[in-house]
Motif scaffolding. Structure first.
Motif, PDB file in Angstrom:
ATOM      1  N   ASP A 179     -17.344  -0.176  -4.613  1.00  0.00           N
ATOM      2  CA  ASP A 179     -15.926  -0.462  -4.875  1.00  0.00           C
ATOM      3  C   ASP A 179     -15.391   0.311  -6.081  1.00  0.00           C
ATOM      4  O   ASP A 179     -14.290   0.053  -6.553  1.00  0.00           O
ATOM      5  CB  ASP A 179     -15.673  -1.973  -5.003  1.00  0.00           C
ATOM      6  CG  ASP A 179     -16.361  -2.592  -6.209  1.00  0.00           C
ATOM      7  OD1 ASP A 179     -17.120  -1.879  -6.903  1.00  0.00           O
ATOM      8  OD2 ASP A 179     -16.146  -3.794  -6.465  1.00  0.00           O
ATOM      9  N   ILE A 230      -9.084  -5.401  -7.673  1.00  0.00           N
ATOM     10  CA  ILE A 230      -7.786  -4.722  -7.823  1.00  0.00           C
ATOM     11  C   ILE A 230      -6.640  -5.687  -7.484  1.00  0.00           C
ATOM     12  O   ILE A 230      -5.589  -5.679  -8.127  1.00  0.00           O
ATOM     13  CB  ILE A 230      -7.738  -3.398  -7.010  1.00  0.00           C
ATOM     14  CG1 ILE A 230      -6.417  -2.661  -7.206  1.00  0.00           C
ATOM     15  CG2 ILE A 230      -8.025  -3.612  -5.544  1.00  0.00           C
ATOM     16  CD1 ILE A 230      -6.414  -1.229  -6.683  1.00  0.00           C
ATOM     17  N   TRP A 281     -11.457   0.179  -9.558  1.00  0.00           N
ATOM     18  CA  TRP A 281     -11.967  -0.429  -8.311  1.00  0.00           C
ATOM     19  C   TRP A 281     -11.007  -0.203  -7.171  1.00  0.00           C
ATOM     20  O   TRP A 281      -9.803  -0.290  -7.333  1.00  0.00           O
ATOM     21  CB  TRP A 281     -12.160  -1.936  -8.490  1.00  0.00           C
ATOM     22  CG  TRP A 281     -12.835  -2.258  -9.763  1.00  0.00           C
ATOM     23  CD1 TRP A 281     -14.120  -1.963 -10.104  1.00  0.00           C
ATOM     24  CD2 TRP A 281     -12.255  -2.882 -10.908  1.00  0.00           C
ATOM     25  NE1 TRP A 281     -14.364  -2.363 -11.377  1.00  0.00           N
ATOM     26  CE2 TRP A 281     -13.248  -2.939 -11.887  1.00  0.00           C
ATOM     27  CE3 TRP A 281     -10.995  -3.404 -11.182  1.00  0.00           C
ATOM     28  CZ2 TRP A 281     -13.016  -3.490 -13.139  1.00  0.00           C
ATOM     29  CZ3 TRP A 281     -10.766  -3.957 -12.411  1.00  0.00           C
ATOM     30  CH2 TRP A 281     -11.763  -3.998 -13.380  1.00  0.00           C
ATOM     31  N   ARG A 282     -11.586   0.039  -6.009  1.00  0.00           N
ATOM     32  CA  ARG A 282     -10.815   0.299  -4.790  1.00  0.00           C
ATOM     33  C   ARG A 282     -10.692  -0.960  -3.945  1.00  0.00           C
ATOM     34  O   ARG A 282     -11.616  -1.764  -3.903  1.00  0.00           O
ATOM     35  CB  ARG A 282     -11.595   1.274  -3.895  1.00  0.00           C
ATOM     36  CG  ARG A 282     -11.712   2.665  -4.365  1.00  0.00           C
ATOM     37  CD  ARG A 282     -12.700   3.419  -3.464  1.00  0.00           C
ATOM     38  NE  ARG A 282     -12.240   3.482  -2.071  1.00  0.00           N
ATOM     39  CZ  ARG A 282     -11.278   4.288  -1.652  1.00  0.00           C
ATOM     40  NH1 ARG A 282     -10.663   5.092  -2.487  1.00  0.00           N
ATOM     41  NH2 ARG A 282     -10.916   4.282  -0.380  1.00  0.00           N
ATOM     42  N   LYS A 283      -9.579  -1.061  -3.228  1.00  0.00           N
ATOM     43  CA  LYS A 283      -9.540  -2.014  -2.134  1.00  0.00           C
ATOM     44  C   LYS A 283     -10.657  -1.649  -1.151  1.00  0.00           C
ATOM     45  O   LYS A 283     -10.906  -0.467  -0.988  1.00  0.00           O
ATOM     46  CB  LYS A 283      -8.185  -1.949  -1.412  1.00  0.00           C
ATOM     47  CG  LYS A 283      -6.980  -2.255  -2.288  1.00  0.00           C
ATOM     48  CD  LYS A 283      -5.657  -2.094  -1.544  1.00  0.00           C
ATOM     49  CE  LYS A 283      -5.309  -0.652  -1.273  1.00  0.00           C
ATOM     50  NZ  LYS A 283      -3.980  -0.449  -0.664  1.00  0.00           N
ATOM     51  N   ASN A 304      -4.972   2.533  -3.133  1.00  0.00           N
ATOM     52  CA  ASN A 304      -6.217   3.265  -3.377  1.00  0.00           C
ATOM     53  C   ASN A 304      -5.879   4.724  -3.625  1.00  0.00           C
ATOM     54  O   ASN A 304      -5.632   5.483  -2.692  1.00  0.00           O
ATOM     55  CB  ASN A 304      -7.158   3.161  -2.173  1.00  0.00           C
ATOM     56  CG  ASN A 304      -7.962   1.879  -2.181  1.00  0.00           C
ATOM     57  OD1 ASN A 304      -7.906   1.099  -3.133  1.00  0.00           O
ATOM     58  ND2 ASN A 304      -8.721   1.641  -1.123  1.00  0.00           N
ATOM     59  N   ASP A 342       0.850  -1.182   0.000  1.00  0.00           N
ATOM     60  CA  ASP A 342       0.000   0.000   0.000  1.00  0.00           C
ATOM     61  C   ASP A 342       0.901   1.253   0.000  1.00  0.00           C
ATOM     62  O   ASP A 342       2.091   1.164   0.311  1.00  0.00           O
ATOM     63  CB  ASP A 342      -0.852  -0.055   1.275  1.00  0.00           C
ATOM     64  CG  ASP A 342      -1.651   1.196   1.513  1.00  0.00           C
ATOM     65  OD1 ASP A 342      -2.299   1.673   0.561  1.00  0.00           O
ATOM     66  OD2 ASP A 342      -1.635   1.704   2.654  1.00  0.00           O
ATOM     67  N   GLU A 375     -13.775   3.432  -8.019  1.00  0.00           N
ATOM     68  CA  GLU A 375     -12.876   4.565  -7.730  1.00  0.00           C
ATOM     69  C   GLU A 375     -12.957   5.580  -8.850  1.00  0.00           C
ATOM     70  O   GLU A 375     -12.483   5.331  -9.952  1.00  0.00           O
ATOM     71  CB  GLU A 375     -11.440   4.077  -7.616  1.00  0.00           C
ATOM     72  CG  GLU A 375     -10.436   5.177  -7.284  1.00  0.00           C
ATOM     73  CD  GLU A 375     -10.440   5.546  -5.810  1.00  0.00           C
ATOM     74  OE1 GLU A 375     -11.254   6.403  -5.412  1.00  0.00           O
ATOM     75  OE2 GLU A 375      -9.661   4.942  -5.058  1.00  0.00           O
ATOM     76  N   SER A 388      -5.933   2.370  -7.842  1.00  0.00           N
ATOM     77  CA  SER A 388      -7.361   2.050  -8.013  1.00  0.00           C
ATOM     78  C   SER A 388      -7.969   2.820  -9.185  1.00  0.00           C
ATOM     79  O   SER A 388      -8.819   2.293  -9.898  1.00  0.00           O
ATOM     80  CB  SER A 388      -8.119   2.326  -6.717  1.00  0.00           C
ATOM     81  OG  SER A 388      -7.780   3.595  -6.200  1.00  0.00           O
ATOM     82  N   GLN A 389      -7.522   4.064  -9.409  1.00  0.00           N
ATOM     83  CA  GLN A 389      -8.081   4.824 -10.547  1.00  0.00           C
ATOM     84  C   GLN A 389      -7.789   4.135 -11.872  1.00  0.00           C
ATOM     85  O   GLN A 389      -8.600   4.156 -12.794  1.00  0.00           O
ATOM     86  CB  GLN A 389      -7.500   6.237 -10.591  1.00  0.00           C
ATOM     87  CG  GLN A 389      -7.944   7.043 -11.820  1.00  0.00           C
ATOM     88  CD  GLN A 389      -6.845   7.211 -12.850  1.00  0.00           C
ATOM     89  OE1 GLN A 389      -5.697   7.415 -12.501  1.00  0.00           O
ATOM     90  NE2 GLN A 389      -7.199   7.142 -14.115  1.00  0.00           N
ATOM     91  N   SER A 427     -12.090  -4.252  -2.611  1.00  0.00           N
ATOM     92  CA  SER A 427     -12.551  -5.076  -3.719  1.00  0.00           C
ATOM     93  C   SER A 427     -11.467  -6.068  -4.132  1.00  0.00           C
ATOM     94  O   SER A 427     -10.294  -5.723  -4.263  1.00  0.00           O
ATOM     95  CB  SER A 427     -12.890  -4.188  -4.920  1.00  0.00           C
ATOM     96  OG  SER A 427     -13.095  -4.996  -6.058  1.00  0.00           O
TER      97      SER A 427
END
Lengths: 204, 204
Positions: free
Chosen positions: A61, A163, A156-158, A125, A8, A63, A151-152, A160
């Motif tokens: 989810d 990704i 989809w974002r974590k 993210n 991350d 982004e 994510s962009q 989810s």
């Protein structure tokens, strides 16, 4: 056997020194320079509201790209000139990047893991891939990573699984071979485990 | 009363002269220059397959960013260096842009509508906002538009109502006040009508 380590960004590889507000400040200063005066906190609130409005379309989810949220924010205060929107976005990216400061021991950790032969990736993210690329280049750590996923970039974002699955597929990895390191109990720990990865929680 | 006119790009404001294959050719040439030899048609097939794989995650009306599809394509042939991926994407954007040629009468139409006082916008299914911005700047028609919306920017493709609703919201318009012009019977005509706009079908 663990073959790969995913990281991350915010509060993991990087400290977050008010990145959002710095972005709003930069946008506010740019707007002032062309004759539009808006308070920084008000702009930031409008940005968050615009972003939520777009996420409402796309689902939990999803982004949205910061550029899209910023376009909606500026439109809501009557600014629709595409060149102004683009300039404001550049300031936004610059502001968030300024607020993200590499952790002191990040390079040691990356160097150590690379020498051990691990495949390394970023799974972040972040509403602008531009920001991720900018800070990794600035801090000369781009070279450590075999994949950089924001994510962009995928939409989809974590937490989810999508990704994580996208990143695994990019690298030809099984989830069981992979550990994800992050600070967020939901996005990073629950999300990674849900996708079948192991997770290491790095407290803030 | 109609207050606003939205325009599609491909086969409406612009002719498409093999934009996809030009992009693949540019990427192929770049890869050759650094020692990777791949056939143009093969690369283009892989690009389309990668894109479909990502759309499968996101659903029917989801528009993946070309950068994300290209990252997956390059990864599938073992190229994962983030700087190479970024350079390849720049070539891709350049190639698609080269293939999009402004229609002869586009400027006359835009000039006419602007002088009549209409609000003008672009609503395009395009996997890279960068491409839309690049061609509108190159052809000096950016100034005509109050909003420029590409499907990648918001994550949804026409005929999804979401991309029309986003654009209407940006401009503070009701669908009934708006007409969308495009060549595609599904994306442009059905899609716009489903979102409550009027539609003008411009045959290819």
């Amino acid at each position: 056997m663990i073959k790969a380590v995913f990281f991350d960004i915010g509060y993991t590889l990087y400290q977050d020194h008010n990145a959002g507000l710095r972005a709003a400040k930069r946008v506010s200063e740019y707007l002032s320079s062309i004759g539009y005066y808006y308070d920084v906190n008000y702009l930031w609130q409008l940005f968050c509201k615009s972003r939520e409005a777009i996420r409402y379309f796309g689902g939990d989810d999803f982004e949205p790209w910061d550029f899209s949220s910023l376009t909606m924010l500026l439109s809501s205060i009557g600014i629709r000139n595409p060149e102004i929107v683009l300039n404001a976005y550049k300031e936004f990216v610059e502001g968030v990047s300024e607020g993200l400061v590499l952790e002191d021991d990040a390079i040691d950790v990356l160097e150590y893991l690379r020498n051990k032969g691990y495949i390394l990736a970023v799974v972040s993210n972040m509403g602008s891939y531009d920001i991720v690329l900018r800070i990794l280049s600035r801090d000369k750590i781009l070279k450590y990573f075999n994949a950089i996923v924001a994510s962009q970039m995928v939409g989809w974002r974590k937490p989810s699984s999508k990704i994580y699955e996208y990143t695994l597929r990019l690298l030809g990895l099984n989830p069981k071979e992979t550990v994800h390191v992050g600070d967020d109990p939901i996005a990073d720990v629950f999300g990674a485990k849900k996708a079948g990865l192991r997770a290491i929680h790095k407290p803030r």
